[in-house]
Write a protein that holds these residues in place. Structure first.
Motif, PDB file in Angstrom:
ATOM      1  N   LEU A  79       0.845  -1.187   0.000  1.00 24.61           N
ATOM      2  CA  LEU A  79       0.000   0.000   0.000  1.00 24.61           C
ATOM      3  C   LEU A  79       0.882   1.239   0.000  1.00 24.61           C
ATOM      4  O   LEU A  79       1.855   1.318   0.742  1.00 24.61           O
ATOM      5  N   LEU A  80       0.534   2.196  -0.835  1.00 22.85           N
ATOM      6  CA  LEU A  80       1.278   3.450  -0.927  1.00 22.85           C
ATOM      7  C   LEU A  80       0.379   4.586  -0.478  1.00 22.85           C
ATOM      8  O   LEU A  80      -0.783   4.660  -0.890  1.00 22.85           O
ATOM      9  N   THR A  81       0.911   5.478   0.349  1.00 16.13           N
ATOM     10  CA  THR A  81       0.153   6.638   0.802  1.00 16.13           C
ATOM     11  C   THR A  81       0.783   7.883   0.208  1.00 16.13           C
ATOM     12  O   THR A  81       1.957   8.157   0.427  1.00 16.13           O
ATOM     13  N   ILE A  82      -0.024   8.624  -0.566  1.00 15.26           N
ATOM     14  CA  ILE A  82       0.428   9.855  -1.199  1.00 15.26           C
ATOM     15  C   ILE A  82      -0.598  10.930  -0.897  1.00 15.26           C
ATOM     16  O   ILE A  82      -1.784  10.762  -1.208  1.00 15.26           O
ATOM     17  N   ASN A  83      -0.158  12.015  -0.294  1.00 15.63           N
ATOM     18  CA  ASN A  83      -1.049  13.131   0.065  1.00 15.63           C
ATOM     19  C   ASN A  83      -2.268  12.654   0.852  1.00 15.63           C
ATOM     20  O   ASN A  83      -3.391  13.078   0.593  1.00 15.63           O
ATOM     21  N   GLY A  84      -2.059  11.734   1.776  1.00 15.60           N
ATOM     22  CA  GLY A  84      -3.136  11.259   2.637  1.00 15.60           C
ATOM     23  C   GLY A  84      -4.039  10.204   2.022  1.00 15.60           C
ATOM     24  O   GLY A  84      -4.961   9.726   2.669  1.00 15.60           O
ATOM     25  N   VAL A  85      -3.793   9.799   0.776  1.00 20.80           N
ATOM     26  CA  VAL A  85      -4.604   8.783   0.108  1.00 20.80           C
ATOM     27  C   VAL A  85      -3.803   7.484   0.065  1.00 20.80           C
ATOM     28  O   VAL A  85      -2.681   7.462  -0.445  1.00 20.80           O
ATOM     29  N   THR A  86      -4.384   6.392   0.595  1.00 20.72           N
ATOM     30  CA  THR A  86      -3.710   5.099   0.614  1.00 20.72           C
ATOM     31  C   THR A  86      -4.405   4.158  -0.361  1.00 20.72           C
ATOM     32  O   THR A  86      -5.619   3.952  -0.266  1.00 20.72           O
ATOM     33  N   GLN A  87      -3.620   3.605  -1.295  1.00 20.66           N
ATOM     34  CA  GLN A  87      -4.147   2.651  -2.277  1.00 20.66           C
ATOM     35  C   GLN A  87      -3.066   1.619  -2.572  1.00 20.66           C
ATOM     36  O   GLN A  87      -1.890   1.857  -2.324  1.00 20.66           O
ATOM     37  N   ASN A  88      -3.492   0.492  -3.153  1.00 20.58           N
ATOM     38  CA  ASN A  88      -2.499  -0.489  -3.568  1.00 20.58           C
ATOM     39  C   ASN A  88      -1.878  -0.066  -4.906  1.00 20.58           C
ATOM     40  O   ASN A  88      -2.349   0.876  -5.548  1.00 20.58           O
ATOM     41  N   VAL A  89      -0.838  -0.757  -5.310  1.00 22.27           N
ATOM     42  CA  VAL A  89      -0.101  -0.405  -6.525  1.00 22.27           C
ATOM     43  C   VAL A  89      -1.005  -0.445  -7.752  1.00 22.27           C
ATOM     44  O   VAL A  89      -0.943   0.443  -8.611  1.00 22.27           O
ATOM     45  N   ALA A  90      -1.863  -1.458  -7.850  1.00 24.44           N
ATOM     46  CA  ALA A  90      -2.737  -1.577  -9.018  1.00 24.44           C
ATOM     47  C   ALA A  90      -3.648  -0.362  -9.148  1.00 24.44           C
ATOM     48  O   ALA A  90      -3.848   0.168 -10.239  1.00 24.44           O
ATOM     49  N   ARG A  91      -4.194   0.097  -8.038  1.00 28.03           N
ATOM     50  CA  ARG A  91      -5.081   1.270  -8.089  1.00 28.03           C
ATOM     51  C   ARG A  91      -4.299   2.532  -8.438  1.00 28.03           C
ATOM     52  O   ARG A  91      -4.780   3.369  -9.195  1.00 28.03           O
ATOM     53  N   TRP A  92      -3.084   2.693  -7.877  1.00 32.48           N
ATOM     54  CA  TRP A  92      -2.294   3.877  -8.215  1.00 32.48           C
ATOM     55  C   TRP A  92      -1.947   3.884  -9.701  1.00 32.48           C
ATOM     56  O   TRP A  92      -1.932   4.935 -10.343  1.00 32.48           O
ATOM     57  N   SER A  93      -1.676   2.713 -10.274  1.00 32.03           N
ATOM     58  CA  SER A  93      -1.295   2.667 -11.691  1.00 32.03           C
ATOM     59  C   SER A  93      -2.448   3.081 -12.600  1.00 32.03           C
ATOM     60  O   SER A  93      -2.227   3.479 -13.739  1.00 32.03           O
ATOM     61  N   LYS A  94      -3.691   3.006 -12.111  1.00 24.56           N
ATOM     62  CA  LYS A  94      -4.859   3.422 -12.895  1.00 24.56           C
ATOM     63  C   LYS A  94      -5.141   4.921 -12.756  1.00 24.56           C
ATOM     64  O   LYS A  94      -5.957   5.480 -13.473  1.00 24.56           O
ATOM     65  N   ASP A  95      -4.480   5.581 -11.815  1.00 23.90           N
ATOM     66  CA  ASP A  95      -4.674   7.016 -11.602  1.00 23.90           C
ATOM     67  C   ASP A  95      -4.238   7.770 -12.862  1.00 23.90           C
ATOM     68  O   ASP A  95      -3.166   7.499 -13.408  1.00 23.90           O
ATOM     69  N   PRO A  96      -5.052   8.705 -13.357  1.00 26.67           N
ATOM     70  CA  PRO A  96      -4.698   9.410 -14.600  1.00 26.67           C
ATOM     71  C   PRO A  96      -3.403  10.209 -14.508  1.00 26.67           C
ATOM     72  O   PRO A  96      -2.767  10.497 -15.522  1.00 26.67           O
ATOM     73  N   ARG A  97      -2.966  10.524 -13.297  1.00 28.76           N
ATOM     74  CA  ARG A  97      -1.703  11.267 -13.139  1.00 28.76           C
ATOM     75  C   ARG A  97      -0.488  10.355 -13.138  1.00 28.76           C
ATOM     76  O   ARG A  97       0.643  10.814 -13.225  1.00 28.76           O
ATOM     77  N   CYS A  98      -0.729   9.038 -13.032  1.00 28.23           N
ATOM     78  CA  CYS A  98       0.366   8.067 -12.965  1.00 28.23           C
ATOM     79  C   CYS A  98       1.078   7.981 -14.302  1.00 28.23           C
ATOM     80  O   CYS A  98       0.463   7.885 -15.356  1.00 28.23           O
ATOM     81  N   ALA A  99       2.409   7.983 -14.240  1.00 30.38           N
ATOM     82  CA  ALA A  99       3.212   8.012 -15.459  1.00 30.38           C
ATOM     83  C   ALA A  99       3.781   6.651 -15.846  1.00 30.38           C
ATOM     84  O   ALA A  99       4.398   6.535 -16.898  1.00 30.38           O
TER      85      ALA A  99
END
Length: 156
Positions: A79-99
């Motif tokens: 789980l990664l926490t960025i700016n107070g938001v905690t999500q797993n790697v798969a969810r972060w990779s779907k974030d439109p800001r993810c590069a």
């Protein structure tokens, strides 16, 4: 029970679904994890503590199919926490800001990168060179080949 709205073809109703139905009636609120609209046909009633015998209303939550399938992955996932938001790697990779891809995020996490950089730093392309870089590489290879040919002539 055959008349119950959630009865299956044999007339049976799962106890945890019956308890949730008594609480919410015919209309479920959105998925507890992602907010997606769900119906009784698409809902998964999840046991928070993973104990299927514990059908207390406080232990049950309504999820969409995707969140239900990924909930066990999340319990073992990084789980990664960025700016107070905690999500797993798969969810972060779907974030439109993810590069980058989820594989790249996992690699960066294993190398100890800060969470924000793991997700949002652009990829470092190590693949095939492009444009002017390709010309430099090709010129370098051509010069190396010319030197080998020259050395063979001198040796002969």
């Amino acid at each position: 029970m055959p008349e119950h709205p959630l009865a299956d073809s044999t007339g049976q109703v799962w106890e945890h679904r019956k308890i949730a139905y008594e609480r919410y009636g015919g209309t479920l609120p959105p998925c507890e994890l992602c907010g997606k609209h769900i119906t009784w046909q698409t809902a998964h009633i999840d046991h928070k503590d993973e104990n299927r015998a514990n059908n207390d209303l406080d232990n049950l939550r309504h999820l969409c199919r995707v969140c239900n399938v990924t909930r066990t992955v999340q319990s073992t996932a990084v789980l990664l926490t960025i700016n107070g938001v905690t999500q797993n790697v798969a969810r972060w990779s779907k974030d439109p800001r993810c590069a980058v891809s989820d594989a790249t995020i996992r690699q960066r996490v294993s190398k100890g990168w800060p969470h924000e950089r793991c997700v949002f730093d652009p990829p470092a392309h190590r693949g095939r060179p492009k444009g002017s870089e390709l010309k430099k590489v090709m010129n370098k290879k051509a010069r190396r080949l010319e030197r080998r040919i020259e050395m063979k002539r001198e040796a002969a």
